[in-house]
Design a protein around this motif. Structure first.
Motif, PDB file in Angstrom:
ATOM      1  N   GLY A  17      21.405  35.611  54.551  1.00 38.71           N
ATOM      2  CA  GLY A  17      20.059  35.138  54.866  1.00 38.71           C
ATOM      3  C   GLY A  17      19.414  35.897  55.992  1.00 38.71           C
ATOM      4  N   ILE A  18      20.051  36.942  56.509  1.00 35.59           N
ATOM      5  CA  ILE A  18      19.499  37.686  57.625  1.00 35.59           C
ATOM      6  C   ILE A  18      18.535  38.765  57.137  1.00 35.59           C
ATOM      7  N   THR A  73      24.146  31.269  63.012  1.00 35.00           N
ATOM      8  CA  THR A  73      22.926  32.080  62.876  1.00 35.00           C
ATOM      9  C   THR A  73      21.704  31.265  62.496  1.00 35.00           C
ATOM     10  N   LYS A 115      20.914  30.801  59.517  1.00 31.56           N
ATOM     11  CA  LYS A 115      20.436  31.455  58.301  1.00 31.56           C
ATOM     12  C   LYS A 115      21.289  31.053  57.110  1.00 31.56           C
ATOM     13  N   LYS A 173      17.400  28.579  49.024  1.00 31.84           N
ATOM     14  CA  LYS A 173      16.754  28.675  50.333  1.00 31.84           C
ATOM     15  C   LYS A 173      15.390  27.989  50.307  1.00 31.84           C
TER      16      LYS A 173
END
Length: 548
Positions: free
Chosen positions: A121-122, A220, A222, A282
């Motif tokens: 997800g970064i 994170t 994320k 997401k």
């Protein structure tokens, strides 16, 4: 809270004990503009947990959602206009969704068998969803938007995501990143998308979750997508029973409140998971976060509205119990002031005349504040009035009322009470003081002395006899009876008003009328508090004997 005006916006943390807004440097929030008074408004939290905005006598007023107000409970999102500036108090979203019926714990965290960052997800940008996933996302948003309680949000999300066979969706609660992962994980909700012919339910105790995936997500913030290695020798003990089928895990954050982090954890067959699936999950997690906030705000507004309605009704009922002062009593000058610290209060005041011409007055203070104290106050008024209908001897009246309160008061509550019977022709005052503050006698020679001693116990604790006393109120002499909302009022420097300050105030009084003394005391205490809100109920009763 957010303050906006004149092309400027800034955030300020509201103090529950009171935040003063004005242009004076003594205010907590200083706004230097002529359309705002020196001390314009106060925002504080009452004992019911509601935030209150109060106008401090400003020139231009305080408006809530366009309507001018003197004091009003404010709800999340309400706009408070102060001059050319607006204030919006944000609702705390630190409420955690409590586990539902389909919950449990997982006792296993696997360390290996996953490639932890096939897709992370970064990434700088999100992929566009394909048509089928976009339609499914819209259906999920529509379904979640129909919910009326945030407590059922997580189960619905799991049902929406785990529709395909051999797919498991769960919502997990983890401690924040400052703490290690526990050996067992809280599972707030889950759903198993089984084959139509296989309705076997999963035992949450058999859930096996990827430690590395969850560590990355909670550290994170994320989302992460990871897949198992394609090897029949590797046991994939995830959430699905088949230990040898390659799987994909997608994990995304849902909330970050208090000391916990909620994660959305989806485990599905590797052959149905694509980068689009990752973007879809997401997107679902983002919509879940938004809908969660919406539901919390909606429920908070509904609860506050119900409480406001109940308090308004209680205030109207209590206002009906406030006595109408007897009129045309020869030689007697009376005045009464009563102001609860909240919408309703626990101070008790009552004044009425008996058939024999004597004047009965009772001033009391119920321990505590708010609705419980107000209910006791109403109970006390009914008991005292009923008892006085067949008994007019003060010590016996107090004994009977005390017995009634012992049977009806919750443990730990009590009442202080001053009961007086005044005979206008003779100036004779027969009274019983049950643990109440000593009244003050205001004599013509500008001297002020306490009345008697509060030797009797408070009401509602113990069955005990009560001793009555007698005093003569001479002509042109006054009596002041009050509650501790006067003497225990505190200034902005946390100093107490006190009895000595009250006595000195009365000694210097020019207006020797009942109303004049009452107004003098109330104004002095209000000025003494300055910007601090009233924290206790206030009652002031004054009687002057003018003689026949």
């Amino acid at each position: 809270m957010t303050i906006s005006g004149r092309d400027k916006t800034w955030q300020v943390e509201a103090n529950a004990k009171g935040t003063i807004i004005g242009r004076s440097t003594q205010c907590d929030i200083v706004i230097e503009t002529t359309d705002i008074s020196r001390k314009h408004a106060r925002i504080f939290q009452d004992p019911f947990g509601r935030w209150i905005v109060e106008d401090l006598g400003s020139h231009n007023g305080v408006y809530v959602n366009g309507q001018r107000t003197q004091a009003q409970a404010i709800l999340p999102g309400d706009q408070i206009d102060i001059g050319l500036y607006s204030v919006v108090l944000a609702q705390s979203l630190d409420e955690q969704i409590t586990p539902g019926a389909t919950t449990g714990t997982s006792s296993a965290l696997i360390e290996n068998g996953l490639k932890p960052e096939v897709i992370s997800g970064i990434e700088k940008t999100d992929r566009m969803l394909s048509g089928p996933y976009l339609r499914q996302l819209n259906e999920i948003i529509e379904r979640l938007s129909e919910l009326t309680s945030f407590s059922i949000l997580y189960p619905e999300v799991c049902k929406c995501l785990a529709q395909a066979p051999r797919t498991v969706a769960a919502v997990l609660r983890l401690p924040k990143n400052t703490q290690p992962l526990p050996t067992s994980m809280d599972i707030l909700a889950y759903h198993f998308g089984s084959d139509p012919d296989n309705s076997t339910a999963l035992d949450t105790a058999n859930f096996c979750l990827s430690r590395s995936v969850m560590e990355v997500v909670r550290s994170t913030g994320k989302a992460v997508m990871a897949t198992s290695t394609h090897s029949s020798d590797t046991k994939m003990m995830l959430t699905v029973i088949d230990e040898h089928t390659p799987r994909t895990v997608i994990c995304a954050p849902l909330s970050n409140v208090k000391d916990a982090v909620d994660l959305l954890y989806l485990d599905l067959p590797i052959n149905v998971a694509t980068p689009d699936t990752f973007e879809f999950v997401k997107a679902v997690s983002r919509q879940t976060i938004l809908i969660r906030k919406m539901l919390i705000l909606m429920e908070a507004k509904a609860e506050r509205s119900i409480l406001d309605d109940q308090l308004s009704l209680a205030k109207r009922i209590q206002s009906g119990l406030t006595p109408t002062m007897p009129k045309d009593i020869p030689g007697v000058d009376l005045a009464l002031y009563y102001e609860p610290a909240m919408w309703v209060g626990g101070d008790y005041c009552d004044v009425w005349s008996l058939e024999n011409g004597r004047l009965v007055f009772a001033i009391g203070d119920v321990s505590g504040k708010g609705l419980p104290a107000a209910m006791v106050m109403a109970n006390l008024q009914a008991a005292l009035r009923t008892t006085m209908a067949f008994c007019s001897e003060p010590s016996q009246v107090m004994k009977l009322v005390n017995l009634h309160l012992i049977q009806s008061l919750p443990e730990g509550m009590f009442v202080t009470l001053f009961l007086g019977l005044f005979d206008p022709p003779t100036g004779t005052l027969e009274y019983v003081n049950a643990g109440h503050l000593q009244p003050l006698i205001i004599q013509p020679q500008f001297t002020v002395v306490p009345l008697g001693q509060p030797d009797n116990l408070v009401l509602g604790i113990d069955d005990t006899p009560f001793q009555a006393s007698v005093e003569t109120i001479q002509q042109n002499t006054g009596l002041l009876v009050f509650t501790d909302g006067i003497t225990e009022a505190r200034s902005s420097d946390d100093e107490e008003f006190g009895v000595n300050c009250l006595i000195n105030l009365l000694k210097a009084a020019d207006d020797r009328s009942a109303r004049g003394i009452m107004d003098l005391v109330v104004k002095a205490v209000d000025d003494f508090r300055q910007s601090r809100p009233q924290r206790d109920d206030i009652t002031v009763f004054t009687l002057f004997n003018r003689g026949l």
